[in-house]
Design a protein around this motif. Structure first.
Motif, PDB file in Angstrom:
ATOM      1  N   TYR A 294       0.816  -1.210   0.000  1.00  0.00           N
ATOM      2  CA  TYR A 294       0.000   0.000   0.000  1.00  0.00           C
ATOM      3  C   TYR A 294       0.852   1.264   0.000  1.00  0.00           C
ATOM      4  CZ  TYR A 294      -4.509  -2.237   0.120  1.00  0.00           C
ATOM      5  OH  TYR A 294      -5.632  -2.947  -0.242  1.00  0.00           O
ATOM      6  N   PHE A 295       2.092   1.170   0.425  1.00  0.00           N
ATOM      7  CA  PHE A 295       3.022   2.287   0.336  1.00  0.00           C
ATOM      8  C   PHE A 295       3.464   2.502  -1.112  1.00  0.00           C
ATOM      9  CE2 PHE A 295       7.702   3.544   1.366  1.00  0.00           C
ATOM     10  CZ  PHE A 295       7.462   4.848   0.986  1.00  0.00           C
ATOM     11  N   LEU A 296       3.977   1.467  -1.755  1.00  0.00           N
ATOM     12  CA  LEU A 296       4.592   1.615  -3.076  1.00  0.00           C
ATOM     13  C   LEU A 296       3.625   1.419  -4.236  1.00  0.00           C
ATOM     14  CD1 LEU A 296       8.036  -0.150  -2.504  1.00  0.00           C
ATOM     15  CD2 LEU A 296       7.494   2.283  -2.380  1.00  0.00           C
ATOM     16  N   TRP A 297       2.495   0.766  -4.001  1.00  0.00           N
ATOM     17  CA  TRP A 297       1.528   0.533  -5.079  1.00  0.00           C
ATOM     18  C   TRP A 297       0.152   1.111  -4.779  1.00  0.00           C
ATOM     19  CZ3 TRP A 297       2.639  -5.387  -6.110  1.00  0.00           C
ATOM     20  CH2 TRP A 297       3.831  -5.502  -6.848  1.00  0.00           C
ATOM     21  N   GLY A 298      -0.100   1.474  -3.528  1.00  0.00           N
ATOM     22  CA  GLY A 298      -1.442   1.933  -3.162  1.00  0.00           C
ATOM     23  C   GLY A 298      -2.478   0.854  -3.363  1.00  0.00           C
ATOM     24  N   SER A 299      -2.085  -0.417  -3.137  1.00  0.00           N
ATOM     25  CA  SER A 299      -2.971  -1.527  -3.473  1.00  0.00           C
ATOM     26  C   SER A 299      -2.556  -2.790  -2.726  1.00  0.00           C
ATOM     27  CB  SER A 299      -2.919  -1.764  -4.990  1.00  0.00           C
ATOM     28  OG  SER A 299      -3.823  -2.766  -5.387  1.00  0.00           O
ATOM     29  N   VAL A 300      -3.253  -3.893  -3.050  1.00  0.00           N
ATOM     30  CA  VAL A 300      -3.033  -5.185  -2.396  1.00  0.00           C
ATOM     31  C   VAL A 300      -1.676  -5.777  -2.779  1.00  0.00           C
ATOM     32  CG1 VAL A 300      -5.494  -5.718  -2.275  1.00  0.00           C
ATOM     33  CG2 VAL A 300      -4.180  -6.376  -4.308  1.00  0.00           C
ATOM     34  N   PRO A 301      -1.114  -6.638  -1.928  1.00  0.00           N
ATOM     35  CA  PRO A 301       0.107  -7.357  -2.302  1.00  0.00           C
ATOM     36  C   PRO A 301      -0.172  -8.290  -3.477  1.00  0.00           C
ATOM     37  CG  PRO A 301      -0.366  -7.579   0.058  1.00  0.00           C
ATOM     38  CD  PRO A 301      -1.577  -6.992  -0.579  1.00  0.00           C
ATOM     39  N   ASP A 302       0.806  -8.470  -4.346  1.00  0.00           N
ATOM     40  CA  ASP A 302       0.618  -9.425  -5.436  1.00  0.00           C
ATOM     41  C   ASP A 302       0.972 -10.829  -4.949  1.00  0.00           C
ATOM     42  OD1 ASP A 302       3.379  -9.354  -5.262  1.00  0.00           O
ATOM     43  OD2 ASP A 302       3.713  -8.797  -7.353  1.00  0.00           O
ATOM     44  N   GLU A 303       0.863 -11.809  -5.837  1.00  0.00           N
ATOM     45  CA  GLU A 303       1.077 -13.205  -5.443  1.00  0.00           C
ATOM     46  C   GLU A 303       2.490 -13.453  -4.935  1.00  0.00           C
ATOM     47  OE1 GLU A 303      -0.523 -16.313  -7.987  1.00  0.00           O
ATOM     48  OE2 GLU A 303      -1.819 -14.851  -8.964  1.00  0.00           O
ATOM     49  N   LYS A 304       3.465 -12.774  -5.514  1.00  0.00           N
ATOM     50  CA  LYS A 304       4.854 -12.970  -5.078  1.00  0.00           C
ATOM     51  C   LYS A 304       5.041 -12.511  -3.637  1.00  0.00           C
ATOM     52  CE  LYS A 304       8.143 -12.901  -7.969  1.00  0.00           C
ATOM     53  NZ  LYS A 304       9.167 -12.570  -9.006  1.00  0.00           N
ATOM     54  N   LEU A 305       4.492 -11.342  -3.301  1.00  0.00           N
ATOM     55  CA  LEU A 305       4.588 -10.851  -1.924  1.00  0.00           C
ATOM     56  C   LEU A 305       3.844 -11.763  -0.958  1.00  0.00           C
ATOM     57  CD1 LEU A 305       4.202  -6.951  -1.878  1.00  0.00           C
ATOM     58  CD2 LEU A 305       6.111  -8.291  -1.026  1.00  0.00           C
ATOM     59  N   LEU A 306       2.652 -12.209  -1.354  1.00  0.00           N
ATOM     60  CA  LEU A 306       1.869 -13.094  -0.491  1.00  0.00           C
ATOM     61  C   LEU A 306       2.597 -14.413  -0.244  1.00  0.00           C
ATOM     62  CD1 LEU A 306      -1.752 -12.547  -1.892  1.00  0.00           C
ATOM     63  CD2 LEU A 306      -0.837 -11.749   0.296  1.00  0.00           C
ATOM     64  N   LYS A 307       3.262 -14.909  -1.279  1.00  0.00           N
ATOM     65  CA  LYS A 307       4.013 -16.166  -1.140  1.00  0.00           C
ATOM     66  C   LYS A 307       5.190 -15.998  -0.195  1.00  0.00           C
ATOM     67  CE  LYS A 307       6.233 -19.819  -3.863  1.00  0.00           C
ATOM     68  NZ  LYS A 307       6.614 -20.256  -5.240  1.00  0.00           N
ATOM     69  N   LEU A 308       5.910 -14.879  -0.323  1.00  0.00           N
ATOM     70  CA  LEU A 308       7.047 -14.608   0.569  1.00  0.00           C
ATOM     71  C   LEU A 308       6.572 -14.447   2.012  1.00  0.00           C
ATOM     72  CD1 LEU A 308       9.056 -12.094  -1.648  1.00  0.00           C
ATOM     73  CD2 LEU A 308       9.782 -14.401  -0.991  1.00  0.00           C
ATOM     74  N   ALA A 309       5.397 -13.819   2.173  1.00  0.00           N
ATOM     75  CA  ALA A 309       4.837 -13.659   3.515  1.00  0.00           C
ATOM     76  C   ALA A 309       4.451 -15.010   4.104  1.00  0.00           C
ATOM     77  CB  ALA A 309       3.631 -12.725   3.467  1.00  0.00           C
ATOM     78  N   LYS A 310       3.834 -15.859   3.273  1.00  0.00           N
ATOM     79  CA  LYS A 310       3.416 -17.182   3.733  1.00  0.00           C
ATOM     80  C   LYS A 310       4.621 -18.040   4.119  1.00  0.00           C
ATOM     81  CE  LYS A 310       0.594 -21.167   2.391  1.00  0.00           C
ATOM     82  NZ  LYS A 310      -0.239 -21.764   1.308  1.00  0.00           N
ATOM     83  N   ASN A 311       5.715 -17.907   3.349  1.00  0.00           N
ATOM     84  CA  ASN A 311       6.942 -18.676   3.633  1.00  0.00           C
ATOM     85  C   ASN A 311       7.780 -18.059   4.744  1.00  0.00           C
ATOM     86  OD1 ASN A 311       6.206 -20.367   1.548  1.00  0.00           O
ATOM     87  ND2 ASN A 311       7.512 -19.367   0.033  1.00  0.00           N
TER      88      ASN A 311
END
Length: 637
Positions: A294-311
């Protein structure tokens, strides 16, 4: 200003111990009553400052920026006014020590966790990124006008700036009952378009039969995007039960997606933060991914960010740096760049220049493109005001005549009235009076009044937007600068000197005027000039030479704007860097910075200033700072 505070402690011969307790009610309040209350309390409230309303420790801390300014003015002898009794040296020492103890020796704190509703732009961006399409209304667009096509922006007004000055600061935004019906309407339109156009649903579109496995896959896919995290075990189990009980899977699928799109889990951020009240703790990988996106895109995390968060690998320093670089290079970062630039530099003021489209668009987009260059090319922070690069096209090339040959021309086909070229990057090899945001023609033109220059508006803009200095509201009875009387040939500057003779006004004008008059070398359209022009534009005659000289409150003298710019770069880079840090941090945190944020602001400012820090380094330091990575749950009262 922090360097000034340190020097003041030395100059006044501070001999009090830093841990000596100074009582506000018994020592500071009497000082205020003696020297300040007459103008700032009771019936007289100048600059919207009423010391009589500051009584509790909370009130004192809340106004930390005001105390900093008060200390500076007192030690510079600007307040109280000259005609009033001046504080004794010992009184200044006590006030300075009280300030130092309360506002410089502050323990860093990450700030309290608080749910925040998505701003209109964040909501719009999130829907587009989750589903891959825009919701637009069908309108006919005239060539000369701008028509809003976004359904979201048609139904929801633009958010007013919050306490931070940014529109993503929605903590004070109230949820009206009518909002829910609008969210529901947009959810229906989104789902309708999803079922009609989505490639993901192409194989199973109604009225085709859908299996329970396909239903589970579709829901899991979209719900994780809507909730901005992987579904937990309880949510997955609940979905299985729900799917198992339903026979009309299409209806159930629509209802679940709509319920998610109008739920607080989507419309608000920060609801998933859990922890022990009063305890500082690191936010989860999921929350960190959301804060970054939301800082750099003003929007939801994409799949890559969500995957890194999950891992649980997102907090790895190397991974974090790679994600920042990837996200800044992504086209979605254009939202952040444009959003922060337009609000920080007040670029919407150019919308009132006169409606000369597409010329005004070129003026407005120039600082945005330049800001994009600074960030994406990872340039040093100070290049904001001193750079050999700018962006121009045929519409504004007149401001860069000696370097305009670098602009690639596009041929115009027969029957086409005008070809609008994109802004192109050019090097300022021969245009010595340009460079950096301060001398961009749109910035100069928007800070004027009724077709003439305004040193006050220009100086105020530089002071507040670039140097980060706060100015009080001008007095209600302030008048306009008088025109020349019959037979007079006084320059604007000479006439202005009489206007600012009021000593109370001079306190602010001493800070504003040197900056504003240095920019008098640029006319009301932003064009460079050496002389004032007398009369109407077509028949104007050359008048007196422009006097762009001045002296900063800190003592530096200059003869031209170029000399002033050199002074800013060489002597005030820390002040400029601090302001840039504050703007980025406030935007990233979606809130106004508080007193407990100052230690982190100073740490980041010092590191960047000493190493000629760049914009990507700034983003890294902000996103790894205490308030970005940690939080505190407020204790219930």
């Amino acid at each position: 200003m922090k360097l000034l505070m340190t020097s003041l402690l030395f100059i006044t011969g501070m001999n009090l111990m830093s841990n000596e307790k100074i009582d506000y009610n018994n020592q500071i309040k009497p000082f205020l009553e003696k020297h300040c209350i007459e103008c700032h309390g009771g019936e007289k409230i100048k600059a919207k400052l009423d010391f009589t309303k500051i009584n509790s420790p909370k009130d004192i801390k809340l106004h930390f920026e005001m105390w900093e300014e008060a200390l500076e003015l007192i030690h510079e002898g600007e307040m109280p006014p000259e005609e009033r009794d001046q504080p004794e040296l010992e009184e200044k020492k006590i006030f300075t020590q009280w300030y130092k103890h309360n506002f410089e020796e502050v323990e860093a704190h990450p700030g309290f966790s608080q749910p925040r509703r998505l701003s209109t732009m964040e909501y719009k961006n999130s829907l587009e990124d989750i589903f891959g399409f825009n919701l637009e209304v069908q309108v006919q667009e005239a060539h000369e006008s701008k028509i809003e096509k976004s359904l979201v922006k048609k139904l929801f007004p633009v958010d007013p700036p919050g306490r931070s000055g940014f529109q993503n600061d929605t903590y004070g935004s109230q949820f009206a009952s009518s909002d829910l019906s609008r969210y529901a309407f947009i959810a229906d339109k989104t789902i309708e378009k999803l079922f009609n156009e989505s490639e993901k649903l192409s194989a199973v579109k109604p009225p085709n039969k859908i299996t329970k496995k396909q239903t589970a896959q579709i829901l899991s896919y979209y719900l994780s995007k809507i909730y901005r995290r992987s579904l937990n075990k309880e949510e997955i189990a609940s979905l299985k039960v729900l799917i198992g009980k339903n026979t009309d899977l299409w209806s159930m699928l629509r209802m679940e997606l709509k319920a998610a799109l109008i739920s607080p889990k989507f419309l608000y951020r920060g609801l998933d933060i859990k922890g022990t009240a009063g305890e500082v703790f690191s936010v989860s990988n999921d929350e960190l991914a959301q804060r970054l996106s939301y800082f750099l895109w003003g929007s939801v995390p994409d799949e890559k960010l969500l995957k890194l968060a999950k891992n649980k690998s997102l907090k790895d320093e190397e991974v974090w740096e790679m994600q920042i670089k990837r996200m800044v290079e992504d086209q979605r970062s254009q939202r952040f760049i444009e959003d922060i630039a337009v609000q920080w530099f007040a670029l919407n003021e150019m919308d009132h220049l006169g409606g000369r489209l597409p010329y005004d668009d070129a003026l407005k987009n120039q600082p945005i493109k330049f800001f994009e260059y600074l960030i994406k090319e990872d340039r040093p922070l100070i290049e904001l005001i001193d750079s050999k690069v700018t962006y121009a096209n045929g519409l504004i090339e007149k401001f860069y005549k000696k370097d305009s040959k670098q602009i690639t021309r596009v041929g115009k086909e027969k029957g086409i009235e005008m070809v609008i070229q994109p802004l192109q990057k050019i090097e300022l090899k021969n245009t010595e009076n340009r460079g950096g945001i301060l001398t961009m023609p749109g910035i100069l033109a928007m800070n004027g009044v009724k077709g003439r220059t305004s040193p006050v508006l220009r100086g105020t803009w530089v002071l507040e937007r670039i140097l980060g200095d706060h100015l009080p509201e001008p007095p209600m009875d302030v008048g306009a600068v008088p025109n020349n009387k019959k037979g007079e040939i006084l320059t604007f500057r000479q006439r202005f000197e009489a206007h600012r003779s009021n000593k109370t006004c001079a306190v602010c004008h001493d800070r504003i005027d040197p900056l504003g008059f240095a920019l008098e070398s640029y006319d009301d359209s932003g064009g460079f000039r050496t002389h004032e022009m007398i009369g109407k534009k077509k028949n104007a005659k050359k008048g007196a030479a422009i006097d762009a000289s001045g002296q900063m409150p800190s003592g530096e003298k200059f003869k031209s704007f170029l000399e002033l710019k050199s002074t800013l770069v060489n002597n005030h880079s820390e002040t400029i860097t601090r302001n840039i840090v504050k703007r980025f941090m406030s935007y990233a945190l979606c809130r106004k910075l508080e007193l407990y944020d100052q230690p982190e602001v100073e740490r980041i400012t010092k590191q960047l200033n000493e190493n000629q820090g760049t914009y990507l380094e700034l983003i890294k330091l902000v996103t790894t700072s205490l308030p970005f990575t940690k939080t505190v749950i407020a204790e219930e009262i």
